[in-house]
Motif scaffolding. Structure first.
Motif, PDB file in Angstrom:
ATOM      1  N   PHE A 112       0.721  -1.180  -0.028  1.00 43.25           N
ATOM      2  CA  PHE A 112      -0.028   0.081   0.029  1.00 43.25           C
ATOM      3  C   PHE A 112       0.972   1.153   0.031  1.00 43.25           C
ATOM      4  CE2 PHE A 112      -1.706   3.378   2.521  1.00 43.25           C
ATOM      5  CZ  PHE A 112      -2.877   3.641   2.126  1.00 43.25           C
ATOM      6  N   GLY A 113       0.406   2.223  -0.822  1.00 45.08           N
ATOM      7  CA  GLY A 113       1.146   3.615  -0.657  1.00 45.08           C
ATOM      8  C   GLY A 113       1.056   4.346  -1.938  1.00 45.08           C
ATOM      9  N   ASP A 114       1.727   5.637  -1.745  1.00 40.30           N
ATOM     10  CA  ASP A 114       1.885   6.392  -2.818  1.00 40.30           C
ATOM     11  C   ASP A 114       2.762   5.529  -4.002  1.00 40.30           C
ATOM     12  OD1 ASP A 114       0.294   8.025  -1.479  1.00 40.30           O
ATOM     13  OD2 ASP A 114       2.205   9.463  -1.271  1.00 40.30           O
ATOM     14  N   TRP A 115       2.126   5.724  -5.305  1.00 35.91           N
ATOM     15  CA  TRP A 115       2.742   5.062  -6.479  1.00 35.91           C
ATOM     16  C   TRP A 115       2.539   3.769  -6.487  1.00 35.91           C
ATOM     17  CZ3 TRP A 115       5.195   9.621  -4.440  1.00 35.91           C
ATOM     18  CH2 TRP A 115       5.185  11.037  -5.287  1.00 35.91           C
ATOM     19  N   VAL A 116       1.901   3.035  -5.734  1.00 36.33           N
ATOM     20  CA  VAL A 116       1.525   1.567  -5.936  1.00 36.33           C
ATOM     21  C   VAL A 116       0.406   1.675  -7.172  1.00 36.33           C
ATOM     22  CG1 VAL A 116       0.552  -0.476  -5.136  1.00 36.33           C
ATOM     23  CG2 VAL A 116       2.210   0.676  -3.598  1.00 36.33           C
ATOM     24  N   ASN A 276       2.275   8.706   2.934  1.00 40.03           N
ATOM     25  CA  ASN A 276       1.380   8.182   1.970  1.00 40.03           C
ATOM     26  C   ASN A 276       0.154   9.121   1.748  1.00 40.03           C
ATOM     27  OD1 ASN A 276       2.903   5.905   0.873  1.00 40.03           O
ATOM     28  ND2 ASN A 276       2.441   4.772   3.012  1.00 40.03           N
ATOM     29  N   TYR A 277       0.237  10.433   2.130  1.00 40.98           N
ATOM     30  CA  TYR A 277      -0.979  11.590   2.226  1.00 40.98           C
ATOM     31  C   TYR A 277      -1.595  11.579   1.013  1.00 40.98           C
ATOM     32  CZ  TYR A 277       1.180  13.131   6.526  1.00 40.98           C
ATOM     33  OH  TYR A 277       1.728  13.419   7.770  1.00 40.98           O
ATOM     34  N   SER A 278      -1.157  11.227  -0.309  1.00 43.39           N
ATOM     35  CA  SER A 278      -1.837  11.193  -1.562  1.00 43.39           C
ATOM     36  C   SER A 278      -2.670  10.048  -1.533  1.00 43.39           C
ATOM     37  CB  SER A 278      -0.697  11.423  -2.756  1.00 43.39           C
ATOM     38  OG  SER A 278      -1.479  11.250  -3.951  1.00 43.39           O
ATOM     39  N   THR A 279      -2.130   8.942  -1.233  1.00 47.86           N
ATOM     40  CA  THR A 279      -2.960   7.825  -1.385  1.00 47.86           C
ATOM     41  C   THR A 279      -4.223   7.745  -0.142  1.00 47.86           C
ATOM     42  OG1 THR A 279      -1.207   6.310  -2.148  1.00 47.86           O
ATOM     43  CG2 THR A 279      -2.941   5.295  -1.111  1.00 47.86           C
ATOM     44  N   THR A 280      -3.960   8.245   1.100  1.00 46.63           N
ATOM     45  CA  THR A 280      -4.722   8.234   1.999  1.00 46.63           C
ATOM     46  C   THR A 280      -5.881   9.449   2.032  1.00 46.63           C
ATOM     47  OG1 THR A 280      -3.327   9.144   3.569  1.00 46.63           O
ATOM     48  CG2 THR A 280      -3.396   6.922   3.575  1.00 46.63           C
ATOM     49  N   ARG A 281      -5.308  10.791   1.624  1.00 46.73           N
ATOM     50  CA  ARG A 281      -6.376  11.862   1.550  1.00 46.73           C
ATOM     51  C   ARG A 281      -6.926  12.112   0.276  1.00 46.73           C
ATOM     52  NH1 ARG A 281      -2.190  15.996   4.706  1.00 46.73           N
ATOM     53  NH2 ARG A 281      -2.025  14.997   6.842  1.00 46.73           N
ATOM     54  N   ASP A 283      -6.652  14.225  -1.941  1.00 54.55           N
ATOM     55  CA  ASP A 283      -6.995  15.541  -2.343  1.00 54.55           C
ATOM     56  C   ASP A 283      -5.729  16.140  -3.185  1.00 54.55           C
ATOM     57  OD1 ASP A 283      -4.778  15.477  -0.107  1.00 54.55           O
ATOM     58  OD2 ASP A 283      -5.849  17.023   0.781  1.00 54.55           O
ATOM     59  N   LYS A 284      -4.581  15.709  -3.301  1.00 53.72           N
ATOM     60  CA  LYS A 284      -3.479  16.062  -4.085  1.00 53.72           C
ATOM     61  C   LYS A 284      -2.796  15.127  -4.564  1.00 53.72           C
ATOM     62  CE  LYS A 284      -2.539  19.857  -0.490  1.00 53.72           C
ATOM     63  NZ  LYS A 284      -1.512  20.550   0.239  1.00 53.72           N
ATOM     64  N   SER A 285      -1.852  15.441  -5.662  1.00 54.28           N
ATOM     65  CA  SER A 285      -1.044  14.392  -6.458  1.00 54.28           C
ATOM     66  C   SER A 285       0.071  14.044  -5.497  1.00 54.28           C
ATOM     67  CB  SER A 285      -0.658  15.027  -7.728  1.00 54.28           C
ATOM     68  OG  SER A 285       0.380  16.091  -7.346  1.00 54.28           O
ATOM     69  N   GLY A 286       0.652  12.863  -5.915  1.00 62.32           N
ATOM     70  CA  GLY A 286       2.089  12.595  -5.021  1.00 62.32           C
ATOM     71  C   GLY A 286       2.978  13.418  -5.270  1.00 62.32           C
ATOM     72  N   TYR A 287       3.099  14.138  -6.661  1.00 58.35           N
ATOM     73  CA  TYR A 287       4.027  15.160  -6.923  1.00 58.35           C
ATOM     74  C   TYR A 287       3.869  16.224  -6.042  1.00 58.35           C
ATOM     75  CZ  TYR A 287       5.775  19.613  -9.072  1.00 58.35           C
ATOM     76  OH  TYR A 287       6.328  20.613  -9.240  1.00 58.35           O
ATOM     77  N   GLN A 288       2.654  16.775  -5.612  1.00 58.93           N
ATOM     78  CA  GLN A 288       2.783  18.071  -4.707  1.00 58.93           C
ATOM     79  C   GLN A 288       3.066  17.680  -3.279  1.00 58.93           C
ATOM     80  OE1 GLN A 288       1.636  20.927  -6.143  1.00 58.93           O
ATOM     81  NE2 GLN A 288       2.471  22.046  -4.361  1.00 58.93           N
ATOM     82  N   TYR A 289       2.644  16.224  -2.757  1.00 59.02           N
ATOM     83  CA  TYR A 289       3.019  16.030  -1.614  1.00 59.02           C
ATOM     84  C   TYR A 289       4.840  16.012  -1.463  1.00 59.02           C
ATOM     85  CZ  TYR A 289      -1.481  15.723   0.741  1.00 59.02           C
ATOM     86  OH  TYR A 289      -2.708  16.016   1.111  1.00 59.02           O
ATOM     87  N   GLN A 290       5.126  15.417  -2.336  1.00 61.21           N
ATOM     88  CA  GLN A 290       6.834  14.966  -2.705  1.00 61.21           C
ATOM     89  C   GLN A 290       7.372  16.722  -2.257  1.00 61.21           C
ATOM     90  OE1 GLN A 290       8.424  12.500  -5.164  1.00 61.21           O
ATOM     91  NE2 GLN A 290      10.221  13.242  -4.960  1.00 61.21           N
TER      92      GLN A 290
END
Length: 640
Positions: A112-116, A276-281, A283-290
């Protein structure tokens, strides 16, 4: 005064930890060892998660954990299971109380997580019979199927293709978890699990501190295996089977590391800067959270004084689902060399955009050299903030892809490497210097105008700005490009139409009146000269000197002989007529966006005057990674 503690299988944790009266567990030694101390672990199998409690104080006052000389010491994240009940035919099961796993049950925790991007319900658990990992079935019915459908995911189209894999029928497991118990089913066909070694992974890590700031620790000479490590994207906590957990100055050396569910060695970030906020929330892309994680890390003290500067050397790392080495932010100023990495990301139970033998984000001043990387989904992937990074004298073969550099502005150097995959290079970056490489395989060059990524004050984590990837600002000197039937893009002709000097670029941009839009439309300068192009490889249209023989087939082969690897190729009679120049800080010139020179990690002048073997080069040398390449047949040892 420095102490020496001993750990042995005939010890006890209420003893003194001396050679005569050793501890039983490594964790007991880890609880008492302090700066300057050495922990010597004696032969045997240690099923524990080692969690250092104290840090070293400097590179000369470190805490060293080492296997005793000549003794095999194994640290495992698994437990042996002997209680198997036959269900039907070749299907067996074992039922365990959930408290057997404590607070972390890998058979309940999913990948589980961003970019899976692809996971058909698979978990962090794994089952091993006589050391071989099984495949997790998607459904109970698959335990009894004559064949299992494997979903293979194409990296770029993200389409999946089902293929029958009869081998999987022999090696399949499935788990059911309820409120009180975990039941694991296996189908091992002609193997009786009550008579063989059957293990299940139960611990997240093998050697990894729970606290951050555990600086200056050495981990040397162990075999470490079978950990239930989670998916490690750059926007989450990145625990590995072994690693420093946001610390400084670790040395991980001379180990055999294998069968990590996801990542083997982690030199990456921790959870407070993103989880892993992009996957859980959503509301934003993984790019933005990175992007946010980088600012959060700076606020948390992301500096050379606090994290990074690790050494990873002389390890054998294999059979891991995601990475041999992973890191974001915490990898800065590190060295990774003389490692043998293979079978990473090839089991194909899950897929995401973070899989490679070595996958680093923000690899500032990281030096990656003399590694053997083969049979991986991807060899090395440098993603974001590749600056001051050098990839030198590495051997790549039989990977799905060899090298990928993405959304970075340099300066970075790729020199004296051997890249031989059918898909050799993805260059989605700018500001790179490719010097004296052998490249046989498809090359893909792309701009990335929709993602601006940071660049830094040279040799620092201090941010200097953001930029999109315009493409170009690259240098290609003294490379040997080899095409092959069915391969495309080999060579430098994908730069046709680019400007060929900074002066030309500036003049062309200033002919436009559209301000920033002009920089999107005018191709950055490239500096390309004295490369050889064989068997269909094609040159940049404005390259002044090169050797191009479209019909000559070098018959390139990589040949393995026990622990040695050899390169065979044939070169044309006029090969030696093209002589390359030694490249340096002076000749490579500064990168445009970062306004920084190509330098050594310590800021001194970079001089690329050593070949693949480390032999000194004369002022004029043949192109390619080795001084001793010559016309006709070449048979050269390249590893071992």
């Amino acid at each position: 005064m420095a102490n020496e503690y001993h750990v042995a299988k005939d010890g006890a944790d209420n003893q003194e930890g001396t050679r005569q009266n050793p501890f039983l567990t490594i964790n007991q030694a880890a609880a008492v060892a302090t700066a300057g101390d050495t922990v010597i672990v004696h032969e045997g199998e240690y099923r524990e998660w080692v969690k250092p409690k104290h840090a070293g104080l400097s590179s000369t006052r470190r805490i060293t954990y080492q296997a005793a000389d000549g003794e095999r010491v194994v640290i495992k994240g698994s437990e042996q299971i002997t209680d198997w009940e036959q269900v039907e035919g070749t299907v067996w099961k074992t039922t365990l109380p959930n408290d057997f796993f404590g607070e972390y049950n890998p058979y309940q925790e999913k990948i589980f997580g961003d970019w899976v991007k692809y996971n058909p319900g698979r978990h962090l658990g794994d089952v091993y019979v006589n050391g071989k990992s099984f495949y997790e079935a998607e459904h109970m019915e698959e335990l009894y199927s004559p064949t299992v459908q494997t979903e293979i995911v194409d990296h770029w189209t993200e389409q999946t293709v089902s293929v029958e894999d009869p081998e999987q029928t022999k090696h399949v497991w499935f788990a059911e978890v309820d409120q009180h118990t975990t039941t694991i089913y296996i189908n091992c066909h002609d193997i009786d699990p009550t008579q063989e070694l059957v293990e299940i992974n139960v611990r997240k890590c093998c050697f990894y501190p729970e606290q951050t700031g555990m600086d200056y620790i050495t981990v040397s000479g162990f075999e470490m295996a079978q950990a239930a490590t989670p998916w490690t994207p750059p926007t989450a906590d990145q625990p590995g089977l072994v690693g420093p957990h946001w610390s400084k100055g670790w040395i991980i050396e001379n180990n055999i590391i294998h069968d990590s569910k996801c990542s083997a060695i982690s030199i990456g970030k921790e959870a407070s800067t993103g989880q892993n906020y992009s996957t859980t929330r959503k509301d934003k892309s993984g790019y933005q959270y990175q992007v946010e994680s980088i600012f959060q890390a700076q606020q948390a003290g992301w500096t050379k004084e606090k994290v990074g500067s690790h050494t990873i050397r002389n390890n054998k790392i294999y059979d891991c689902g995601q990475n041999a080495v992973v890191g974001h932010l915490g990898c800065v100023f590190s060295e990774i060399y003389n490692n043998h990495i293979y079978n990473i990301g090839v089991k194909r139970e899950f897929f995401g955009h973070e899989i490679a033998g070595i996958k680093l984000h923000a690899a500032i001043d990281v030096q990656i050299y003399h590694n053997r990387i083969h049979d991986c989904s991807l060899g090395i992937w440098l993603d974001w903030q590749t600056q001051g990074t050098r990839v030198s004298s590495n051997l790549f073969y039989r990977n799905n892809r060899d090298l990928f550099v993405e959304v970075s502005s340099g300066p970075y150097v790729v020199d004296h490497n051997i890249l031989t995959a059918d898909y050799a290079l993805d260059n989605h970056a700018q500001g790179g210097a490719y010097v004296n490489n052998l490249i046989r395989g498809e090359m893909v060059h792309k701009k990335m105008l929709d993602r601006a990524t940071p660049y830094h004050v040279p040799h620092s984590t201090e941010m200097a700005g953001f930029a999109v990837t315009y493409g170009g600002d690259d240098r290609y000197f003294n490379n040997l490009f080899i095409g092959d039937k069915g391969l495309t893009g080999v060579g430098t002709d994908h730069y046709n139409g680019y400007t060929a000097s900074l002066e030309e670029y500036i003049d062309t941009v200033n002919d436009f009146s559209a301000d920033h839009k002009a920089f999107n439309n005018v191709e950055q300068p490239v500096y390309i000269n004295k490369n050889a192009y064989l068997n269909g490889a094609a040159p940049f249209e404005r390259e002044e000197q090169n050797l191009t023989t479209k019909q000559f087939d070098p018959k390139l082969e990589i040949i393995e002989k026990e622990n040695e690897v050899y390169l065979y190729c044939e070169l044309p009679e006029d090969f030696e007529q093209l002589r390359g120049d030694i490249q340096s800080t002076e000749t490579l010139h500064r990168t445009r966006i970062v306004d920084a020179d190509f330098e050594n990690a310590d800021g001194s002048e970079l001089i690329l005057d050593k070949d693949y073997y480390g032999n000194s080069k004369s002022e004029k040398e043949a192109v390619g990674p080795m001084n001793n390449l010559k016309p006709g047949e070449n048979y050269l040892k390249v590893w071992g």
